[in-house]
Write a protein that holds these residues in place. Sequence first.
Motif, short mmCIF file in Angstrom:
data_model
loop_
_atom_site.label_atom_id
_atom_site.label_comp_id
_atom_site.label_asym_id
_atom_site.label_seq_id
_atom_site.Cartn_x
_atom_site.Cartn_y
_atom_site.Cartn_z
N VAL A 219 -23.22 28.99 14.80
CA VAL A 219 -24.38 28.36 15.43
C VAL A 219 -23.96 27.11 16.19
CG1 VAL A 219 -25.91 29.23 13.62
CG2 VAL A 219 -24.95 26.95 13.39
N SER A 220 -24.68 26.84 17.26
CA SER A 220 -24.40 25.64 18.06
C SER A 220 -24.86 24.40 17.29
CB SER A 220 -25.15 25.72 19.40
OG SER A 220 -26.55 25.69 19.18
N SER A 221 -24.36 23.25 17.69
CA SER A 221 -24.75 22.01 17.03
C SER A 221 -26.24 21.75 17.20
CB SER A 221 -23.93 20.83 17.58
OG SER A 221 -24.13 20.71 18.98
N LYS A 222 -26.80 22.17 18.35
CA LYS A 222 -28.24 22.02 18.58
C LYS A 222 -29.04 22.82 17.57
CE LYS A 222 -30.13 24.57 21.71
NZ LYS A 222 -30.54 25.19 23.00
N MET A 223 -28.62 24.05 17.34
CA MET A 223 -29.31 24.89 16.37
C MET A 223 -29.09 24.39 14.95
SD MET A 223 -29.05 29.02 15.89
CE MET A 223 -29.85 29.84 14.50
N MET A 224 -27.88 23.92 14.67
CA MET A 224 -27.56 23.43 13.33
C MET A 224 -28.39 22.19 12.99
SD MET A 224 -25.54 24.40 10.81
CE MET A 224 -26.80 24.07 9.59
N GLU A 225 -28.62 21.36 13.97
CA GLU A 225 -29.43 20.16 13.75
C GLU A 225 -30.85 20.54 13.32
OE1 GLU A 225 -30.87 16.09 16.13
OE2 GLU A 225 -29.59 17.59 17.12
N LEU A 226 -31.39 21.58 13.94
CA LEU A 226 -32.72 22.03 13.57
C LEU A 226 -32.71 22.67 12.18
CD1 LEU A 226 -35.26 23.68 15.95
CD2 LEU A 226 -35.08 24.43 13.58
N LEU A 227 -31.69 23.48 11.91
CA LEU A 227 -31.59 24.13 10.60
C LEU A 227 -31.47 23.11 9.47
CD1 LEU A 227 -29.18 27.11 11.40
CD2 LEU A 227 -31.63 27.24 10.94
N ASP A 228 -30.79 22.01 9.75
CA ASP A 228 -30.63 20.97 8.73
C ASP A 228 -31.97 20.38 8.30
OD1 ASP A 228 -27.89 21.13 8.42
OD2 ASP A 228 -27.46 19.65 9.97
N GLY A 229 -32.98 20.51 9.14
CA GLY A 229 -34.30 19.99 8.81
C GLY A 229 -35.20 21.00 8.13
N LEU A 230 -34.69 22.22 7.91
CA LEU A 230 -35.47 23.28 7.26
C LEU A 230 -34.99 23.48 5.82
CD1 LEU A 230 -35.49 25.88 10.19
CD2 LEU A 230 -37.34 24.32 9.54
N LEU B 141 -33.22 25.61 3.59
CA LEU B 141 -32.29 26.72 3.56
C LEU B 141 -31.93 27.08 2.13
CD1 LEU B 141 -32.00 25.90 6.58
CD2 LEU B 141 -29.58 26.54 6.39
N ALA B 142 -31.81 28.37 1.86
CA ALA B 142 -31.31 28.83 0.57
C ALA B 142 -29.88 28.31 0.41
CB ALA B 142 -31.35 30.35 0.51
N PRO B 143 -29.35 28.26 -0.82
CA PRO B 143 -27.98 27.75 -1.03
C PRO B 143 -26.99 28.35 -0.04
CG PRO B 143 -29.03 28.16 -3.13
CD PRO B 143 -29.98 28.67 -2.09
N HIS B 144 -26.20 27.49 0.58
CA HIS B 144 -25.33 27.94 1.66
C HIS B 144 -24.12 27.02 1.78
CE1 HIS B 144 -27.89 24.83 3.40
NE2 HIS B 144 -26.91 24.60 4.26
N TYR B 145 -23.18 27.42 2.66
CA TYR B 145 -21.98 26.64 2.94
C TYR B 145 -21.90 26.42 4.44
CZ TYR B 145 -21.06 28.56 -1.68
OH TYR B 145 -21.17 28.94 -2.99
N LYS B 146 -21.69 25.16 4.83
CA LYS B 146 -21.61 24.82 6.25
C LYS B 146 -20.24 24.23 6.56
CE LYS B 146 -23.65 21.08 7.85
NZ LYS B 146 -24.67 20.11 8.31
N LYS B 147 -19.60 24.74 7.60
CA LYS B 147 -18.28 24.27 8.00
C LYS B 147 -18.26 23.98 9.50
CE LYS B 147 -16.72 25.33 3.85
NZ LYS B 147 -16.35 24.29 2.85
N ARG B 148 -17.56 22.94 9.88
CA ARG B 148 -17.31 22.70 11.29
C ARG B 148 -16.41 23.82 11.81
NH1 ARG B 148 -19.12 20.00 15.69
NH2 ARG B 148 -19.53 18.16 14.38
#
Length: 241
Positions: free
Chosen positions: A76-87, A89-96
């Motif tokens: 996902v793009s950083s733009k999309m990730m920024e929005l997802l961070d505000g939702l 989300l079920a347990p997940h792993y995020k990596k650059r």
Amino acid sequence: MSDTHYVLMNDYVSPYQSINPIGILALEPDTELPVRPNRFNFPFNVKDIDGDEIFWNFNKIEPLLFDYRQYHGHLVSSKMMELLDGLRLAPHYKKRLNVYMKGKPVPHDYFYLAFDRGSWHKGVQLDPEQIFYDVERSTYQLDRDGVILPSGFIALTPLASQYDVFQMTNVFYLSRYIVFTAKAKEQLEAVGVKGGKFVPLQEAFDAALKEGRQKLSDLLPKVKKPIKPWFADVSKKDHQD
């Protein structure tokens, strides 16, 4: 509740989504060519990665224009990730996600996302916190190996109401896709999701079959036709005569 959910898929007719970006996800950058084959099991073992970054290595320069790509997890793009961070989300792993092309870093701004897959035993999800597909209330068929084909009504468990975004890991044929509430979908569409498309949850299985160039009839157990005695047609013909 499941009527208000949508699945996010790759949109292969989008000008922002190349059909086959030949890149390899890895734990290290490849600065020499050719790019080495990946030996890490994405997305299943992402929970074992200690660091906060991974790499996407390419042998040649590729145009990466998408906001979303389902590729051994979710890019996902950083733009999309920024929005997802505000939702929620079920347990997940995020990596650059660091992109390397022809052995050199390329300034793309992406993240890699993988949802926790719970605990499994002989194909059965054992973690109650990872069960979003309601087997009891859904209607389905079984494939030749006894695996659920979500070909009918898809019901969600009460757990789904706790999240805006989750992944149905307990139903194999839809397990790689992200599910969004209608509200979360509208928020993403407002900013744009280049390269992705939303499909109503109740239509997701048909869309997944089309994406994989499969037919439901090819997955169902074959029904053996009863064998007629050799004289059956002869007797019928004699009777007609």
